[in-house]
Structures are given as C-alpha cells and as structure tokens.
Write a protein that holds these residues in place. Structure first.
Motif, PDB file in Angstrom:
ATOM      1  N   PRO A 107       0.833  -1.206   0.000  1.00  0.00           N
ATOM      2  CA  PRO A 107       0.000   0.000   0.000  1.00  0.00           C
ATOM      3  C   PRO A 107       0.869   1.258   0.000  1.00  0.00           C
ATOM      4  CG  PRO A 107      -0.023  -1.055   2.146  1.00  0.00           C
ATOM      5  CD  PRO A 107       0.721  -1.970   1.221  1.00  0.00           C
ATOM      6  N   ARG A 108       0.399   2.273  -0.662  1.00  0.00           N
ATOM      7  CA  ARG A 108       1.129   3.547  -0.699  1.00  0.00           C
ATOM      8  C   ARG A 108       0.879   4.287   0.596  1.00  0.00           C
ATOM      9  NH1 ARG A 108       1.929   5.216  -6.653  1.00  0.00           N
ATOM     10  NH2 ARG A 108       1.774   3.165  -7.569  1.00  0.00           N
ATOM     11  N   TYR A 109       1.881   5.030   1.010  1.00  0.00           N
ATOM     12  CA  TYR A 109       1.752   5.716   2.280  1.00  0.00           C
ATOM     13  C   TYR A 109       1.438   7.188   2.080  1.00  0.00           C
ATOM     14  CZ  TYR A 109       6.324   7.925   1.741  1.00  0.00           C
ATOM     15  OH  TYR A 109       7.371   8.681   1.291  1.00  0.00           O
ATOM     16  N   SER A 110       0.883   7.776   3.094  1.00  0.00           N
ATOM     17  CA  SER A 110       0.717   9.225   3.163  1.00  0.00           C
ATOM     18  C   SER A 110       0.992   9.609   4.611  1.00  0.00           C
ATOM     19  CB  SER A 110      -0.679   9.653   2.722  1.00  0.00           C
ATOM     20  OG  SER A 110      -1.641   9.106   3.579  1.00  0.00           O
ATOM     21  N   ALA A 111       1.511  10.815   4.785  1.00  0.00           N
ATOM     22  CA  ALA A 111       1.917  11.223   6.131  1.00  0.00           C
ATOM     23  C   ALA A 111       1.684  12.710   6.319  1.00  0.00           C
ATOM     24  CB  ALA A 111       3.383  10.905   6.354  1.00  0.00           C
TER      25      ALA A 111
ATOM     26  N   ALA B 178       3.318  19.658   6.912  1.00  0.00           N
ATOM     27  CA  ALA B 178       3.552  19.134   5.565  1.00  0.00           C
ATOM     28  C   ALA B 178       2.739  17.867   5.376  1.00  0.00           C
ATOM     29  CB  ALA B 178       5.027  18.836   5.358  1.00  0.00           C
ATOM     30  N   TYR B 179       2.268  17.683   4.169  1.00  0.00           N
ATOM     31  CA  TYR B 179       1.562  16.462   3.801  1.00  0.00           C
ATOM     32  C   TYR B 179       2.390  15.783   2.714  1.00  0.00           C
ATOM     33  CZ  TYR B 179      -2.015  13.250   2.199  1.00  0.00           C
ATOM     34  OH  TYR B 179      -2.697  12.114   1.853  1.00  0.00           O
ATOM     35  N   GLU B 180       2.700  14.498   2.908  1.00  0.00           N
ATOM     36  CA  GLU B 180       3.486  13.748   1.931  1.00  0.00           C
ATOM     37  C   GLU B 180       2.712  12.515   1.511  1.00  0.00           C
ATOM     38  OE1 GLU B 180       7.924  11.814   1.342  1.00  0.00           O
ATOM     39  OE2 GLU B 180       7.394  12.709   3.250  1.00  0.00           O
ATOM     40  N   VAL B 181       2.733  12.243   0.209  1.00  0.00           N
ATOM     41  CA  VAL B 181       2.043  11.077  -0.331  1.00  0.00           C
ATOM     42  C   VAL B 181       2.970  10.383  -1.326  1.00  0.00           C
ATOM     43  CG1 VAL B 181       0.894  12.371  -2.182  1.00  0.00           C
ATOM     44  CG2 VAL B 181      -0.098  10.252  -1.373  1.00  0.00           C
ATOM     45  N   GLN B 182       2.967   9.054  -1.297  1.00  0.00           N
ATOM     46  CA  GLN B 182       3.781   8.280  -2.224  1.00  0.00           C
ATOM     47  C   GLN B 182       3.061   8.251  -3.569  1.00  0.00           C
ATOM     48  OE1 GLN B 182       4.442   4.256  -1.000  1.00  0.00           O
ATOM     49  NE2 GLN B 182       5.990   3.901  -2.538  1.00  0.00           N
ATOM     50  N   THR B 183       3.774   8.664  -4.631  1.00  0.00           N
ATOM     51  CA  THR B 183       3.163   8.713  -5.955  1.00  0.00           C
ATOM     52  C   THR B 183       3.597   7.570  -6.849  1.00  0.00           C
ATOM     53  OG1 THR B 183       4.926  10.184  -6.681  1.00  0.00           O
ATOM     54  CG2 THR B 183       2.890  11.205  -5.908  1.00  0.00           C
ATOM     55  N   GLY B 184       4.646   6.870  -6.481  1.00  0.00           N
ATOM     56  CA  GLY B 184       5.150   5.732  -7.249  1.00  0.00           C
ATOM     57  C   GLY B 184       5.988   4.859  -6.349  1.00  0.00           C
ATOM     58  N   ARG B 185       6.617   3.855  -6.954  1.00  0.00           N
ATOM     59  CA  ARG B 185       7.417   2.943  -6.132  1.00  0.00           C
ATOM     60  C   ARG B 185       8.574   3.666  -5.451  1.00  0.00           C
ATOM     61  NH1 ARG B 185      10.300  -2.616  -8.144  1.00  0.00           N
ATOM     62  NH2 ARG B 185      11.151  -3.139  -6.099  1.00  0.00           N
TER      63      ARG B 185
END
Length: 89
Positions: free
Chosen positions: A30-34, A50-57
């Motif tokens: 699963p992709r993460y977000s923080a 800050a908001y961070e989201v994984q967009t790819g591997r």
C-alpha cells in the motif's frame, strides 16, 4: 559404477517436459501518506505542517506550508509564508 547414457538427464528434454507453475503475482504494498512537521522550524517559532504522499514505487510528493507572524522587537518583525512543493526520489 557409471550411469548409462539413457539414465543421464538431458537438460533440453527435461526443460521441455517439466511443467512450470506460474508464481502468483504479489500484491503491491500500500502507498503511504503522512502528515509531518519540522521541529527545527518550530524552534524558530515558525508554524509548519507538511503532507506527503507516495506517488510511485520510488517517488513521493510533499507539500509543506510554513507561517510565522511575530514581532521580534518594536521595530523588527519576522513575516514568513512559504508553500514549497517537493518531489522526492
């Protein structure tokens, strides 16, 4: 005692006669977000989030927001507003 030529395995024949089972495909993690903050900026009384989201591997996209609006002295003020998008590998 040596094995006869008929007892030896022929790699070509064996490859063609073996049935290979296809491995089931693994589900992608699963992709993460923080939701993050910067403690060094808090030390300088700068509010930040800050908001961070994984967009790819290997990629992620961060969107930090910083804000400071305080008076150091009567004549000196520190006003900061920053929105700083960041793409990471």
């Amino acid at each position: 005692m040596h094995a006869s030529s008929s007892d030896r395995l022929n790699p070509v024949t064996d490859f063609r006669t073996k049935k290979h089972k296809r491995q089931p495909r693994r589900a992608s993690p699963p992709r993460y977000s923080a939701l993050k903050t910067n403690l060094a900026a808090w030390g300088m009384t700068t509010f930040n989030l800050a908001y961070e989201v994984q967009t790819g591997r290997h990629f992620s996209l961060a969107l930090p927001l910083m804000w400071s609006s305080w008076d150091a002295t009567h004549d000196h003020t520190l006003r900061i507003i920053a929105l700083q998008p960041e793409l990471r590998y």
